[in-house]
Scaffold this active site. Structure first.
Site, PDB file in Angstrom:
ATOM      1  N   THR A   1      26.747  35.032  24.833  1.00  0.00           N
ATOM      2  CA  THR A   1      25.416  33.561  24.721  1.00  0.00           C
ATOM      3  C   THR A   1      25.964  32.111  23.819  1.00  0.00           C
ATOM      4  O   THR A   1      25.475  31.914  24.063  1.00  0.00           O
ATOM      5  CB  THR A   1      24.405  34.290  23.610  1.00  0.00           C
TER       6      THR A   1
ATOM      7  N   HIS B   1      27.410  41.654  29.534  1.00  0.00           N
ATOM      8  CA  HIS B   1      28.031  41.005  30.112  1.00  0.00           C
ATOM      9  C   HIS B   1      29.407  40.249  28.982  1.00  0.00           C
ATOM     10  O   HIS B   1      29.457  40.971  27.599  1.00  0.00           O
ATOM     11  CB  HIS B   1      27.361  39.534  29.430  1.00  0.00           C
TER      12      HIS B   1
HETATM   13  P1  AMP Z   1      24.919  38.425  22.981  1.00  0.00           P
HETATM   14  O1  AMP Z   1      23.823  39.268  23.348  1.00  0.00           O
HETATM   15  O2  AMP Z   1      25.782  39.218  21.970  1.00  0.00           O
HETATM   16  O3  AMP Z   1      25.755  36.955  23.799  1.00  0.00           O
HETATM   17  O4  AMP Z   1      23.833  37.613  22.254  1.00  0.00           O
HETATM   18  C1  AMP Z   1      22.454  37.509  22.233  1.00  0.00           C
HETATM   19  C2  AMP Z   1      22.150  37.358  21.189  1.00  0.00           C
HETATM   20  O5  AMP Z   1      22.116  36.280  19.957  1.00  0.00           O
HETATM   21  C3  AMP Z   1      20.022  37.330  20.905  1.00  0.00           C
HETATM   22  O6  AMP Z   1      19.882  38.920  21.205  1.00  0.00           O
HETATM   23  C4  AMP Z   1      19.486  36.649  19.690  1.00  0.00           C
HETATM   24  O7  AMP Z   1      19.404  37.924  18.653  1.00  0.00           O
HETATM   25  C5  AMP Z   1      20.836  35.702  19.107  1.00  0.00           C
HETATM   26  N1  AMP Z   1      20.809  34.878  19.292  1.00  0.00           N
HETATM   27  C6  AMP Z   1      20.913  33.920  20.055  1.00  0.00           C
HETATM   28  N2  AMP Z   1      20.128  33.173  19.811  1.00  0.00           N
HETATM   29  C7  AMP Z   1      20.578  32.505  18.222  1.00  0.00           C
HETATM   30  C8  AMP Z   1      21.017  31.164  17.598  1.00  0.00           C
HETATM   31  N3  AMP Z   1      20.147  30.063  17.696  1.00  0.00           N
HETATM   32  N4  AMP Z   1      20.675  31.839  15.590  1.00  0.00           N
HETATM   33  C9  AMP Z   1      21.203  33.402  16.094  1.00  0.00           C
HETATM   34  N5  AMP Z   1      21.148  34.487  16.345  1.00  0.00           N
HETATM   35  C10 AMP Z   1      21.313  34.026  17.845  1.00  0.00           C
HETATM   36 ZN    ZN Z   2      23.093  35.440  26.421  1.00  0.00          ZN
HETATM   37 ZN    ZN Z   3      24.020  39.603  25.743  1.00  0.00          ZN
END
Ligand code: AMP
Ligand code: ZN
Ligand code: ZN
Length: 409
Positions: A71, A347
Site C-alpha cells: 500500500t 499482496h
Molecule cells: P497493506 O494491506 O498492509 O499494504 O496496508 C493497507 C492498510 O493501510 C489499510 O488497511 C489501512 O488501514 C492502512 N492505511 C491506508 N492509508 C493509510 C494512511 N494514510 N495512514 C495510515 N494507514 C493507512
Molecule cells: Zn493497499
Molecule cells: Zn493490503
C-alpha cells in the site's frame, strides 16, 4: 436613464459571466483509491458506478503497481512518479540500519516525518505553481514541514465514515475559487481489508466491492448537486491487487537458516534478510538457494532490474520473494498466526504478476470517451496529472508521459 441602466446591467452580467467562465476553464481532478481492488473485480457485475465512469471515459485492462505491491510504496509512487528506492518507501515497514530508526505504516510519528520521503509529490509540484491541492487520506500526505503536505489534508483515521470523506471533498470544491483545490485525493480501504480477511473470492469481498462502488456513486451525485459533474475529471485507481493465500502454502525460513544469524524484515509475500556476520552472507545465501522451492532468493546486488528495487540503502543483504499465493514465515509461531481464519488474501508479490495488478478508470473533460487500453503503469500517473493540470513537472522521475498521455483528448 432607463436605457443606460439596462446597458449597465447587461455589461455587468457579461462581466460576471466572463469571470464564471474563467473559473469554469480550470481543470479539476479527483483521484480516488480503492485499496487492493484487483484488475478483474470490475468483471463481477457489482460496480454500476464504475461501469458508468468507464462508459464515459477510459478503462485500462490493468494497472501495474511497483515492487513491492504494498500500500504505502504504491500510493507514494502514484504521487511522485518514482520507483520505491527513489522515493524512499521500500515497504510499509522498514528500518534505517545505520540509525536503527523505523518507519511503519501505523506509526503516527514516523509517517509524519518528511525525512523518510524523497522525490517531489504532485501536490508539492502543484503548490509551487499556485495550484491548491487536498487529500482525504493518502499515504505520505501528513508530513511536516507544511510545504510538503497538500494544502488541505486529514490525518488518517480509518473509522471516519465514507460519506464524511465524500462530503469533505465536496466542501473543498465548494470553497471560493481562490481557495478551491484543483487536485483532490480520496481513499477507501474496504476492498483491501476484506480481501486479506476472507480472500478475493469471498462474499465479504464482493460486499466491499459494492460498498466502495456506492461511494463513487455518491461522489458523482454530490458533484451533480454542486454543478461540477461535467467539469471534474475523476480517476479511480488502486494500489495493487490481491491473491488468495492458503495455510498449506507456507515457507518456514528457520528450516534453512539459523535465525540468530540474521535480522528479518517483512514477511509473507517477500522478506528482507540482513546477515549479522558479513563473512557469512554467502553461506546463508547458498543454504537458502539450495532449498528454494516456491520462493526465490537474491543477493541485494542481483535483484532483477525489472523490479527497480536494488537502489536503496535500507534493503539489507538478501531479498526473498515467494511465488504468488505462498507465504514466507520466520518460524512455527508465525506459521501458526497465518493459519488462523481471517488471513486468506495477500499482496506484495512480483508486481508483474497479474493478480497484483489493480484498476485504472477515468472520465471527465480531459479524457477520451469510451476508450479502452492495455496495462498502464502507476508511476505514469504523476506525469498524467501534470499534463491535465498544465504544470511544469519535476524532471527527475521514472514515470513516462508518452506511455499514458494517449488516454487524454
Ligand atoms: P497493506 O494491506 O498492509 O499494504 O496496508 C493497507 C492498510 O493501510 C489499510 O488497511 C489501512 O488501514 C492502512 N492505511 C491506508 N492509508 C493509510 C494512511 N494514510 N495512514 C495510515 N494507514 C493507512
Ligand atoms: Zn493497499
Ligand atoms: Zn493490503
Amino acid at each position: 436613464m432607463r436605457k443606460f441602466m439596462v446597458v449597465f446591467i447587461l455589461m455587468a452580467a457579461f462581466y460576471a459571466a466572463t469571470i464564471l467562465q474563467a473559473a469554469d476553464d480550470k481543470p479539476y481532478v479527483i483521484v480516488v483509491s480503492f485499496d487492493g481492488f484487483r484488475w478483474d473485480y470490475t468483471d463481477r457485475g457489482l460496480t454500476p458506478n464504475l461501469d458508468r465512469l468507464m462508459d464515459r471515459g477510459v478503462k485500462a485492462q490493468s494497472f501495474e503497481p511497483v515492487f513491492p505491491s504494498k500500500t504505502f510504496p504504491n500510493h507514494y509512487s502514484i504521487v511522485t512518479g518514482l520507483y520505491t528506492p527513489n522515493h524512499g518507501l521500500i515497504s510499509n515497514h522498514f528500518r534505517n540500519p545505520y540509525t536503527g530508526e523505523e518507519y511503519r505504516l501505523g506509526d503516527t510519528v514516523s509517517v509524519r516525518q518528511a525525512k523518510w520521503y524523497r522525490g517531489e509529490t504532485i501536490w508539492v509540484t502543484a503548490q509551487r505553481q499556485g495550484v491548491k491541492t487536498a487529500s482525504f487520506f493518502w499515504p505520505g500526505s501528513e508530513t511536516e514541514p507544511g510545504y510538503t503536505h497538500p494544502t488541505y489534508f486529514k490525518y488518517y483515521d480509518g473509522s471516519i465514515p465514507h460519506k464524511e470523506r465524500v462530503d469533505g471533498v465536496i466542501e473543498w470544491l465548494s470553497l471560493p475559487e481562490e481557495q478551491r483545490p484543483q487536485l483532490i485525493f480520496l481513499y477507501f480501504s474496504d476492498t483491501d481489508t476484506q480481501g486479506h480477511r476472507h480472500g478475493p473470492d469471498s462474499p465479504q469481498l464482493n460486499a466491499a466491492i459494492k460498498l466502495v462502488d456506492r461511494q463513487l456513486g455518491y461522489l458523482q451525485q454530490r458533484l451533480q448537486e454542486i454543478g461540477m459533474a461535467e467539469q471534474v475529471n475523476t480517476i479511480v485507481l488502486s494500489d495493487h491487487g490481491m491473491s488468495s493465500v492458503t495455510p498449506e502454502r507456507l515457507i518456514r525460513i528457520d528450516r534453512f537458516v539459523d535465525l540468530s544469524r540474521v535480522t528479518i524484515d517483512d514477511g509473507g509475500p517477500f522478506m528482507r534478510l540482513s546477515v549479522k556476520d558479513p563473512y557469512k552472507k554467502d553461506d546463508v545465501l547458498e543454504a537458502l538457494q539450495k532449498q528454494a522451492e516456491h520462493f526465490r532468493v537474491y543477493r541485494k546486488t542481483d535483484i532483477p532490474n525489472h523490479w527497480h528495487y536494488r537502489n536503496s540503502p535500507f534493503i539489507g543483504d538478501l531479498l526473498l520473494v515467494a511465488d504468488v499465493g505462498w507465504s514466507l514465515v520466520k518460524d512455527a509461531a508465525e506459521a501458526k498466526r497465518l493459519q488462523k481464519p481471517g488471513t486468506r488474501g495477500n499482496h506484495g508479490y512480483d508486481n508483474h504478476a497479474l493478480d497484483m495488478h489493480g484498476i485504472f478508470v477515468a472520465a471527465g473533460p480531459a479524457f477520451k470517451e469510451g476508450y479502452r487500453t492495455g496495462t498502464l503503469h502507476n508511476i505514469d500517473v504523476y506525469p498524467l496529472l501534470v499534463d491535465i493540470l498544465g504544470l511544469t513537472p519535476n524532471p527527475m522521475i521514472d514515470g513516462k508521459a508518452e506511455r499514458i498521455r494517449f488516454i487524454l483528448k
